[in-house]
Design a protein around this motif. Structure first.
Motif, PDB file in Angstrom:
ATOM      1  N   ARG A 113      11.042  11.552 -11.486  1.00  0.00           N
ATOM      2  CA  ARG A 113      11.824  11.055 -12.617  1.00  0.00           C
ATOM      3  C   ARG A 113      11.513  11.957 -13.807  1.00  0.00           C
ATOM      4  NH1 ARG A 113      11.246   4.924 -13.700  1.00  0.00           N
ATOM      5  NH2 ARG A 113       9.221   5.542 -14.502  1.00  0.00           N
ATOM      6  N   LEU A 114      12.539  12.441 -14.467  1.00  0.00           N
ATOM      7  CA  LEU A 114      12.346  13.380 -15.581  1.00  0.00           C
ATOM      8  C   LEU A 114      12.903  12.769 -16.856  1.00  0.00           C
ATOM      9  CD1 LEU A 114      11.762  16.364 -16.576  1.00  0.00           C
ATOM     10  CD2 LEU A 114      14.139  16.831 -16.024  1.00  0.00           C
ATOM     11  N   TYR A 115      12.094  12.756 -17.916  1.00  0.00           N
ATOM     12  CA  TYR A 115      12.538  12.172 -19.174  1.00  0.00           C
ATOM     13  C   TYR A 115      12.233  13.081 -20.345  1.00  0.00           C
ATOM     14  CZ  TYR A 115      12.633   7.580 -16.899  1.00  0.00           C
ATOM     15  OH  TYR A 115      12.903   6.531 -16.083  1.00  0.00           O
ATOM     16  N   ARG A 116      13.146  13.110 -21.317  1.00  0.00           N
ATOM     17  CA  ARG A 116      12.791  13.577 -22.648  1.00  0.00           C
ATOM     18  C   ARG A 116      11.955  12.466 -23.274  1.00  0.00           C
ATOM     19  NH1 ARG A 116      14.717  16.969 -26.885  1.00  0.00           N
ATOM     20  NH2 ARG A 116      16.570  17.779 -25.899  1.00  0.00           N
ATOM     21  N   ALA A 117      10.929  12.818 -24.047  1.00  0.00           N
ATOM     22  CA  ALA A 117       9.993  11.803 -24.547  1.00  0.00           C
ATOM     23  C   ALA A 117      10.714  10.681 -25.301  1.00  0.00           C
ATOM     24  CB  ALA A 117       8.951  12.464 -25.448  1.00  0.00           C
ATOM     25  N   SER A 118      11.763  11.035 -26.062  1.00  0.00           N
ATOM     26  CA  SER A 118      12.454  10.004 -26.843  1.00  0.00           C
ATOM     27  C   SER A 118      13.213   9.029 -25.941  1.00  0.00           C
ATOM     28  CB  SER A 118      13.430  10.650 -27.825  1.00  0.00           C
ATOM     29  OG  SER A 118      14.244  11.573 -27.140  1.00  0.00           O
ATOM     30  N   ASP A 119      13.506   9.415 -24.706  1.00  0.00           N
ATOM     31  CA  ASP A 119      14.250   8.527 -23.805  1.00  0.00           C
ATOM     32  C   ASP A 119      13.326   7.726 -22.892  1.00  0.00           C
ATOM     33  OD1 ASP A 119      16.545   9.609 -24.824  1.00  0.00           O
ATOM     34  OD2 ASP A 119      16.745  11.122 -23.245  1.00  0.00           O
ATOM     35  N   TYR A 120      12.031   8.022 -22.949  1.00  0.00           N
ATOM     36  CA  TYR A 120      11.126   7.373 -21.999  1.00  0.00           C
ATOM     37  C   TYR A 120      10.810   5.944 -22.453  1.00  0.00           C
ATOM     38  CZ  TYR A 120       7.254   6.298 -19.007  1.00  0.00           C
ATOM     39  OH  TYR A 120       6.450   5.673 -18.094  1.00  0.00           O
ATOM     40  N   PRO A 121      11.042   4.954 -21.576  1.00  0.00           N
ATOM     41  CA  PRO A 121      10.716   3.573 -21.952  1.00  0.00           C
ATOM     42  C   PRO A 121       9.205   3.350 -21.831  1.00  0.00           C
ATOM     43  CG  PRO A 121      11.873   3.669 -19.818  1.00  0.00           C
ATOM     44  CD  PRO A 121      11.614   5.074 -20.225  1.00  0.00           C
ATOM     45  N   VAL A 122       8.507   3.307 -22.951  1.00  0.00           N
ATOM     46  CA  VAL A 122       7.037   3.326 -22.902  1.00  0.00           C
ATOM     47  C   VAL A 122       6.447   2.111 -22.171  1.00  0.00           C
ATOM     48  CG1 VAL A 122       6.525   4.838 -24.848  1.00  0.00           C
ATOM     49  CG2 VAL A 122       6.992   2.438 -25.282  1.00  0.00           C
ATOM     50  N   ARG A 123       7.231   1.025 -22.074  1.00  0.00           N
ATOM     51  CA  ARG A 123       6.705  -0.146 -21.354  1.00  0.00           C
ATOM     52  C   ARG A 123       6.458   0.187 -19.879  1.00  0.00           C
ATOM     53  NH1 ARG A 123      11.905  -0.540 -22.300  1.00  0.00           N
ATOM     54  NH2 ARG A 123      13.253  -0.598 -20.477  1.00  0.00           N
ATOM     55  N   GLU A 124       7.065   1.269 -19.383  1.00  0.00           N
ATOM     56  CA  GLU A 124       6.902   1.639 -17.970  1.00  0.00           C
ATOM     57  C   GLU A 124       5.597   2.372 -17.704  1.00  0.00           C
ATOM     58  OE1 GLU A 124      10.097   2.857 -15.650  1.00  0.00           O
ATOM     59  OE2 GLU A 124      11.060   0.985 -16.277  1.00  0.00           O
ATOM     60  N   LEU A 125       4.874   2.717 -18.772  1.00  0.00           N
ATOM     61  CA  LEU A 125       3.664   3.528 -18.578  1.00  0.00           C
ATOM     62  C   LEU A 125       2.705   2.884 -17.585  1.00  0.00           C
ATOM     63  CD1 LEU A 125       2.643   4.971 -22.062  1.00  0.00           C
ATOM     64  CD2 LEU A 125       2.918   6.248 -19.940  1.00  0.00           C
ATOM     65  N   GLN A 126       2.622   1.556 -17.661  1.00  0.00           N
ATOM     66  CA  GLN A 126       1.655   0.877 -16.787  1.00  0.00           C
ATOM     67  C   GLN A 126       2.075   0.900 -15.322  1.00  0.00           C
ATOM     68  OE1 GLN A 126       1.303  -2.485 -19.488  1.00  0.00           O
ATOM     69  NE2 GLN A 126      -0.875  -2.556 -18.907  1.00  0.00           N
ATOM     70  N   LYS A 127       3.346   1.222 -15.078  1.00  0.00           N
ATOM     71  CA  LYS A 127       3.815   1.281 -13.678  1.00  0.00           C
ATOM     72  C   LYS A 127       3.613   2.674 -13.096  1.00  0.00           C
ATOM     73  CE  LYS A 127       7.713  -1.757 -14.461  1.00  0.00           C
ATOM     74  NZ  LYS A 127       9.115  -1.548 -14.747  1.00  0.00           N
ATOM     75  N   GLU A 128       3.351   3.642 -13.975  1.00  0.00           N
ATOM     76  CA  GLU A 128       3.243   5.016 -13.481  1.00  0.00           C
ATOM     77  C   GLU A 128       1.946   5.212 -12.705  1.00  0.00           C
ATOM     78  OE1 GLU A 128       5.764   6.760 -13.737  1.00  0.00           O
ATOM     79  OE2 GLU A 128       6.824   6.233 -15.584  1.00  0.00           O
ATOM     80  N   ARG A 129       2.049   6.034 -11.649  1.00  0.00           N
ATOM     81  CA  ARG A 129       0.836   6.424 -10.920  1.00  0.00           C
ATOM     82  C   ARG A 129       0.528   7.895 -11.190  1.00  0.00           C
ATOM     83  NH1 ARG A 129       0.444   2.149 -11.077  1.00  0.00           N
ATOM     84  NH2 ARG A 129       0.356   0.459  -9.586  1.00  0.00           N
ATOM     85  N   LEU A 130       1.587   8.660 -11.386  1.00  0.00           N
ATOM     86  CA  LEU A 130       1.400  10.104 -11.541  1.00  0.00           C
ATOM     87  C   LEU A 130       2.320  10.619 -12.644  1.00  0.00           C
ATOM     88  CD1 LEU A 130       0.153  12.679 -10.578  1.00  0.00           C
ATOM     89  CD2 LEU A 130       1.767  12.752  -8.698  1.00  0.00           C
ATOM     90  N   LEU A 131       1.701  11.203 -13.667  1.00  0.00           N
ATOM     91  CA  LEU A 131       2.478  11.622 -14.838  1.00  0.00           C
ATOM     92  C   LEU A 131       2.120  13.050 -15.237  1.00  0.00           C
ATOM     93  CD1 LEU A 131       4.236  10.883 -17.384  1.00  0.00           C
ATOM     94  CD2 LEU A 131       2.102  10.234 -18.477  1.00  0.00           C
ATOM     95  N   TYR A 132       3.155  13.883 -15.373  1.00  0.00           N
ATOM     96  CA  TYR A 132       2.955  15.214 -15.938  1.00  0.00           C
ATOM     97  C   TYR A 132       3.669  15.269 -17.283  1.00  0.00           C
ATOM     98  CZ  TYR A 132       1.086  17.050 -11.536  1.00  0.00           C
ATOM     99  OH  TYR A 132       0.315  17.303 -10.445  1.00  0.00           O
ATOM    100  N   LEU A 133       2.934  15.766 -18.260  1.00  0.00           N
ATOM    101  CA  LEU A 133       3.467  15.812 -19.616  1.00  0.00           C
ATOM    102  C   LEU A 133       3.526  17.273 -20.060  1.00  0.00           C
ATOM    103  CD1 LEU A 133       4.195  14.067 -22.034  1.00  0.00           C
ATOM    104  CD2 LEU A 133       1.772  13.890 -22.565  1.00  0.00           C
ATOM    105  N   ILE A 134       4.704  17.704 -20.477  1.00  0.00           N
ATOM    106  CA  ILE A 134       4.872  19.087 -20.967  1.00  0.00           C
ATOM    107  C   ILE A 134       5.382  18.985 -22.395  1.00  0.00           C
ATOM    108  CG2 ILE A 134       6.016  21.310 -20.575  1.00  0.00           C
ATOM    109  CD1 ILE A 134       6.241  20.651 -17.658  1.00  0.00           C
ATOM    110  N   ILE A 135       4.566  19.438 -23.344  1.00  0.00           N
ATOM    111  CA  ILE A 135       4.930  19.173 -24.735  1.00  0.00           C
ATOM    112  C   ILE A 135       4.496  20.315 -25.654  1.00  0.00           C
ATOM    113  CG2 ILE A 135       2.809  17.855 -25.251  1.00  0.00           C
ATOM    114  CD1 ILE A 135       4.722  15.888 -26.793  1.00  0.00           C
TER     115      ILE A 135
END
Ligand SMILES: Cc1cc2nc3c(=O)[nH]c(=O)nc-3n(C[C@H](O)[C@H](O)[C@H](O)COP(=O)(O)OP(=O)(O)OC[C@H]3O[C@@H](n4cnc5c(N)ncnc54)[C@H](O)[C@@H]3O)c2cc1C
Ligand SMILES: NC(=O)c1ccc[n+]([C@@H]2O[C@H](COP(=O)([O-])OP(=O)(O)OC[C@H]3O[C@@H](n4cnc5c(N)ncnc54)[C@H](OP(=O)(O)O)[C@@H]3O)[C@@H](O)[C@H]2O)c1
Ligand SMILES: Cc1cc2nc3c(=O)[nH]c(=O)nc-3n(C[C@H](O)[C@H](O)[C@H](O)COP(=O)(O)O)c2cc1C
Length: 619
Positions: A113-135
């Motif tokens: 799943r690919l998101y621009r940071a402004s489109d990412y629903p932050v409430r989903e953070l707790q459901k994530e298992r694997l996250l790559y952040l490029i900023i």
């Protein structure tokens, strides 16, 4: 890739998802039917190849219209395990890398799943298992505009514990700024603080980001595959996919544009030179939107190259090898290497070679302020002259950063100028330490005045700096100095589109007489009804300085009324001083004329920003 449908029912391998109602809304019935027939019965590897082919085609046709996929309610398959990639970007480098990571990961059979940071629903953070952040890092160690909310949330008390999460961060930056890759670094630390585990170490990318980014990306895909493979339901291994064709033009494949016009905008007596440059894009097919910038690949000034040869006491014809390429020294210095902007790695090596205690101290935490001042005030040649060091030409060539392109806001609309791009360039040319100093690209552009001059250019799309889609909306444009450039493009575009919306420009420079950039064009536009209002602030025509923000405050009642009526607000130009001062003035205006507390005025302006009605392009 998982072939689970939205309801979690497995489809037989090879059967494509039915074309959704959304698809027919987007494509129309006929194309939607054709698409259904095309994908029917295709095996997964062909479907994947097709998606790469289409992505390549999309890249060739220019930047994505973000809101189409972002706003569309696409029914998404919910895989058992997935990789989430979030990017935050100002000039699209992070986005391009994030998209590349997605393609590579998908080619390895991972669900992404690919998101621009402004489109990412932050409430989903707790459901994530694997996250790559490029900023990337912007301003003075700040997040890109599209990531402010995301970064604020992560750094706030509201951020949840993330013990379930594995992550890695790729930071983009520029080591000529004091807060190098600050945002990536801070988020990397914060995610660990919230209990998440690093899957691989953070990497920081300098301007020439490709080598470090490639290493991080390749490793990231491998690590993600190890993490997710046992849990990915379909465990499809489709390692090789035909790479999407590279876009025809871009940073690494610039268009060679002919200089059609190169004239001084500032008059006699002005203490700076600002130029209007018109470039022909010929039959390159290059297209842009108002709000985009033009990337320019410069050459270093012959005078500066001569200074380097003289300080090194070196022969310009001497062959020198770097990264397996052998070129004459003069060519390295003219075409390949950054000779003006000082950066931390160059200072580190120079401090060691010169054995200067003063420079070495600047590299310690106690020397941070002096380091910041040095970066601002000294070019590389100053370092070589003031603190002599026994550089060999070969070592210097291997130490200096690669020459990077510079960005210039495009000052024209293709609806009016066709296959041309116009620029407004402030020439960096000043005296320091007793010698003349020039800015690489602005001086390069300023001196392309001969016949048949050529410049290598590419488009840097900026979807977050756009005229309103609705031409009936009013716009307020605040652009002192060269900040006015994109607004020339906006006014042209809106005049050609013929909407009913009004255009109000705030412009400022030092002197009315010599620095009213595009004065006759604005007067003409006012007469034709293409520009409806102009507010001017000439800072040095009287004893007290007058800046655009003073005009904003004076005309605050109308500014607020326009905004209340749905106007879009734009700011372009200097990031260090003007943009924060204008922001503060806007808060004053909103609080005074909207009868709001400061906090409420801040919140009101933030809402405007979230709705993309307050957009800034500052540098
Ligand atoms: C999105 C974007 C849009 C931009 N649009 C425009 C535009 O429309 N018009 C425009 O003119 N610029 C614009 N810029 C700025 C432009 O990209 C360059 O940064 C600028 O022209 C200076 O580049 P240079 O190569 O000439 O100078 P550099 O070679 O990069 O400068 C060398 C060094 O000179 C010093 N220096 C630089 N400027 C000054 C100064 N004014 N006074 C004293 N010292 C200085 C600093 O130490 C700097 O490190 C934009 C930048 C961005 C990011
Ligand atoms: N590194 C530096 O020291 C330095 C210096 C100047 C410009 N720049 C950069 O050079 C580029 C081009 O600049 P430019 O020549 O187009 O224009 P500019 O320097 O931004 O100047 C345009 C007008 O803005 C005024 N101004 C200064 N401070 C302001 C503030 N806080 N708020 C509002 N207006 C303010 C200037 O007044 P006064 O000049 O009378 O104050 C001038 O009238 C920009 O990238 C800018 O950031 C860098
Ligand atoms: C106005 C401006 C300010 C910047 N400030 C910083 C900074 O403070 N620290 C840093 O490391 N890089 C800074 N950079 C460099 C960018 O992070 C770098 O160009 C990066 O590749 C941009 O990536 P993006 O296109 O994804 O935004 C700045 C760039 C610009 C144009």
């Amino acid at each position: 890739m998982s072939s689970l449908s939205a309801k979690g029912v497995a489809r037989p391998p090879g059967q494509a998802a039915p074309v959704s109602p959304f698809t027919s809304t987007l494509l129309g019935e006929e194309r939607s039917g054709l698409l259904q027939r095309l994908v029917e019965g295709l095996p997964p590897e062909m479907l994947q190849w097709l998606s790469g082919y289409l992505a390549g085609l999309a890249a060739q046709r220019g930047p994505l219209q973000e809101s189409v996929p972002a706003a569309a309610p696409v029914p998404q398959a919910v895989p058992e395990a997935w990789l989430t990639i979030i990017f935050g970007t100002q000039t699209n480098n992070s986005r391009m890398l994030a998209e590349r990571l997605k393609s590579q990961a998908e080619a390895s059979g991972l669900s992404v799943r690919l998101y621009r940071a402004s489109d990412y629903p932050v409430r989903e953070l707790q459901k994530e298992r694997l996250l790559y952040l490029i900023i990337s890092t912007q301003g003075d160690g700040d997040p890109p505009d599209d990531s402010r909310g995301f970064v604020e949330f992560l750094l706030s008390k509201k951020a949840p514990k993330l013990e379930q999460l594995r992550f890695s961060v790729l930071g983009l930056g520029d080591s000529s700024y004091p807060k190098y890759c600050e945002v990536g670094r801070v988020l990397d630390t914060r995610l660990a603080q919230l209990g998440a585990t690093r899957l691989q170490e953070r990497a920081d990318c300098d301007v020439d980001f490709e080598p470090v980014a490639k290493g991080w990306l390749d490793h990231a895909v491998g690590r993600a595959a190890e993490e997710l493979a046992p849990r990915t339901s379909s465990a499809v291994v489709t390692p090789l996919r035909t790479a999407p064709p590279a876009p025809k033009h871009g940073k690494e494949a610039p268009v060679v544009a002919e200089v059609l016009v190169n004239q001084r905008l500032t008059g006699r007596g002005a203490n700076k030179e600002t130029r209007h440059v018109e470039l022909s894009l010929g039959d390159s097919g290059l297209t842009y939107e108002p709000g985009d910038s033009l990337g320019v690949w410069p050459l270093n000034a012959p005078e500066l190259v001569a200074d380097f040869l003289s300080v090194l006491s070196a022969d310009g014809a001497a062959e020198i090898t770097r990264d397996g390429r052998s070129l004459p020294l003069k060519q390295w210095l003219t075409e390949e290497l950054e000779l003006t902007k000082l950066s931390r790695p160059v200072l580190e090596r120079h401090a060691a070679l010169s054995k200067s205690a003063e420079l070495q101290r600047m590299l310690t935490p106690e020397g941070a302020e002096a380091f910041r001042a040095l970066l601002k005030s000294h070019q590389i040649i100053d370092l070589l002259r003031i603190w002599p060091a026994p550089w060999t030409a070969a070592e210097l060539v291997r130490t200096l950063r690669k020459l990077a392109p510079r960005s210039y806001s495009i000052a024209s609309s293709q609806k009016r100028v066709g296959a041309e791009a116009h620029l407004t360039v402030a020439v960096v040319d000043y005296t320091a330490f007793g010698t003349r100093h020039m800015g690489t690209a602005s001086y390069f552009l300023a001196t392309r005045t001969g016949d048949e001059e050529r410049v290598r250019v590419f488009i840097e799309p900026n979807e977050r700096f756009r005229v309103p889609r609705d031409p009936a909306r009013d716009v307020i444009m605040i652009g002192p100095g060269t900040g006015v450039a994109p607004f020339r493009a906006f006014v042209q575009e809106r005049a050609e589109t013929g909407g009913k919306g009004r255009n109000w420009l705030f412009f400022g420079e030092q002197h009315f007489r010599s620095q009213f950039l595009y004065q006759t064009e604005w007067q003409d536009a006012l007469k034709k009804g293409e520009l409806h209002r102009i507010s001017l602030a000439f800072s040095r025509d009287q004893k007290e300085k007058i800046y655009v923000q003073q005009r904003l405050r004076e005309e605050g009642k109308d500014v607020y009324a326009w905004l209340e009526g749905g106007a879009h607000l734009y700011v372009c130009g200097d990031a260090q001083r003007m943009a924060p001062d204008v922001h503060a003035a806007l808060i004053d205006v909103i609080s005074t004329h909207g009868s709001k507390s400061r906090e409420d005025a801040e919140a009101w302006l933030s809402t405007l920003r979230d709705e993309q009605r307050y957009q800034r392009d500052v540098y």
